[in-house]
Design an enzyme around this catalytic site. Structure first.
Site, PDB file in Angstrom:
ATOM      1  N   HIS A   6      36.218  58.153  37.428  1.00 57.29           N
ATOM      2  CA  HIS A   6      36.805  57.686  38.690  1.00 57.29           C
ATOM      3  C   HIS A   6      37.048  58.770  39.746  1.00 57.29           C
ATOM      4  O   HIS A   6      38.012  58.709  40.510  1.00 57.29           O
ATOM      5  CB  HIS A   6      38.101  56.928  38.429  1.00 57.29           C
ATOM      6  N   HIS A  37      39.377  49.020  42.586  1.00 55.00           N
ATOM      7  CA  HIS A  37      39.874  48.886  41.210  1.00 55.00           C
ATOM      8  C   HIS A  37      41.096  47.969  41.144  1.00 55.00           C
ATOM      9  O   HIS A  37      42.079  48.271  40.457  1.00 55.00           O
ATOM     10  CB  HIS A  37      40.211  50.273  40.658  1.00 55.00           C
ATOM     11  N   GLU A  91      34.841  45.454  38.845  1.00 59.75           N
ATOM     12  CA  GLU A  91      34.514  46.611  39.670  1.00 59.75           C
ATOM     13  C   GLU A  91      33.008  46.634  39.955  1.00 59.75           C
ATOM     14  O   GLU A  91      32.227  47.054  39.108  1.00 59.75           O
ATOM     15  CB  GLU A  91      34.942  47.895  38.949  1.00 59.75           C
TER      16      GLU A  91
END
Length: 360
Positions: free
Chosen positions: A116, A190, A325
């Site tokens: 991420h 997210h 996502e």
């Protein structure tokens, strides 16, 4: 009175001061509302979707995303609630990859792997933001310049993310980026959803449909092996709508590895916006339809949530929310057969995802 009623029926966008970061940067909270009464609250800290208020079949509104009431918890460690995710969403194995023949080392923030965007990722940046109203739409534009070398990624990346709340109760997110040096880019949002309303328990009774027949298997650290596998007739198969909890505790290897769903689904090939998923919460009648231009989507069932103090005194536990996502595949820089994620100078990275809400 008539004028006041007319004003209430118009879409609008407005913002308020919402606090400051530890370094003193001002953070704002942007409220977008359409004529139907749907409301999105988004902060320029991490581009986080703080709340999303949508009606049920009886016209009763509820906030369907997990998160916090104030800025402070977002400034600390949290499960990436509602955040813009980048420079590279999901995982990069070994926190390294080759780019134009040169090895690039990025931040290892998940054991030996990258996830991420690293430690000081896009979710922790204060974005330059401005709200807008355009006809029956309301939105906010957010800009961030990621400097060359940030979290190990090459190139100065100019990012623009636009959230638009539309008249048809769709929240559309458009991503755009350019670079001055070859780099890799993979952006997503997210948000954790619970269509019964955040804080209302687990999501195992939600009915899920995902428009995919293949996925990318992973190793025990959830790094793709490079294989493309069918999911038809496995517990990962949601081509026909099924309750999320119907097979989540199966002994199927991929579900054991993820402690539930935490898998990249390969979406059906097509051009432009196409169907990725459709989710229905039976009691409220709320339906969320996800459309995207992306080739993949990570379906995650909040398997690691545990005792998170959320909004209105609610405590979020395991599987109290799910994420969809939309993105390129995890670890794509290390798998040439996966859809490419490289961005060169002169090229434009563009991606669009729409979360549309309705009832039945």
């Amino acid at each position: 009175l008539a004028a006041a009623c007319m004003a209430a029926e118009k879409a609008y966008a407005k913002s308020i001061a919402w606090g400051k970061t530890a370094s003193g940067e001002e953070v704002r909270l942007y409220t977008l509302k359409n004529a139907a009464g749907m409301e999105a609250k988004i902060t320029n800290y991490g581009g986080i979707i703080v709340s999303l208020s949508v009606p049920d079949r009886m016209g009763q509104f509820a906030d369907v995303v997990l998160g916090f009431d104030t800025l402070s918890p977002y400034l600390g460690k949290h499960p990436h609630f509602g955040a813009l995710t980048g420079r590279y969403a999901n995982r990069i194995g070994g926190a390294k990859f080759k780019l134009n023949g040169q090895e690039v080392q990025v931040t290892a923030n998940s054991g030996k792997n990258h996830i991420h965007g690293g430690v000081e990722n896009f979710a922790k940046k204060v974005w330059k933001a401005s709200e807008f109203e355009k006809g029956d739409h309301a939105g906010v534009e957010m800009r961030y310049t990621s400097p060359d070398g940030e979290e190990g990624f090459p190139g100065t990346l100019e990012c623009l993310v636009t959230y638009t709340l539309k008249a048809n109760n769709a929240l559309e997110i458009k991503y755009r980026a350019t670079t001055d040096k070859a780099t890799v880019v993979n952006l997503t949002n997210h948000s954790y959803f619970n269509l019964a309303g955040e804080g209302s328990g687990d999501v195992l009774g939600h009915e899920m449909m995902i428009a995919a027949t293949e996925y990318t298997p992973t190793d025990a650290a959830l790094i793709p092996t490079g294989e493309i596998a069918t999911l038809v007739a496995t517990p990962l198969d949601f081509n026909a709508p099924l309750k999320i909890g119907s097979r989540i505790d199966s002994s199927f290897k991929a579900l054991v590895q993820g402690r539930g769903y935490d898998h990249n689904y390969i979406l059906r090939v097509g051009s432009g916006l196409r169907l990725a998923a459709k989710v229905r919460e039976l009691k409220s009648g709320r339906v969320m339809t996800v459309m995207t231009t992306e080739p993949g989507m990570q379906f995650y069932t909040g398997n690691h949530l545990k005792g998170v103090a959320g909004k209105s005194g609610h405590v979020y536990e395991k599987r109290h929310g799910f994420c969809l996502e939309t993105q390129h595949y995890p670890d794509s820089p290390n798998h040439p057969a996966f859809p490419p994620v490289m961005l060169q100078p002169g090229e434009v990275y563009q991606s669009t995802t729409s979360f549309q809400f309705s009832t039945n």
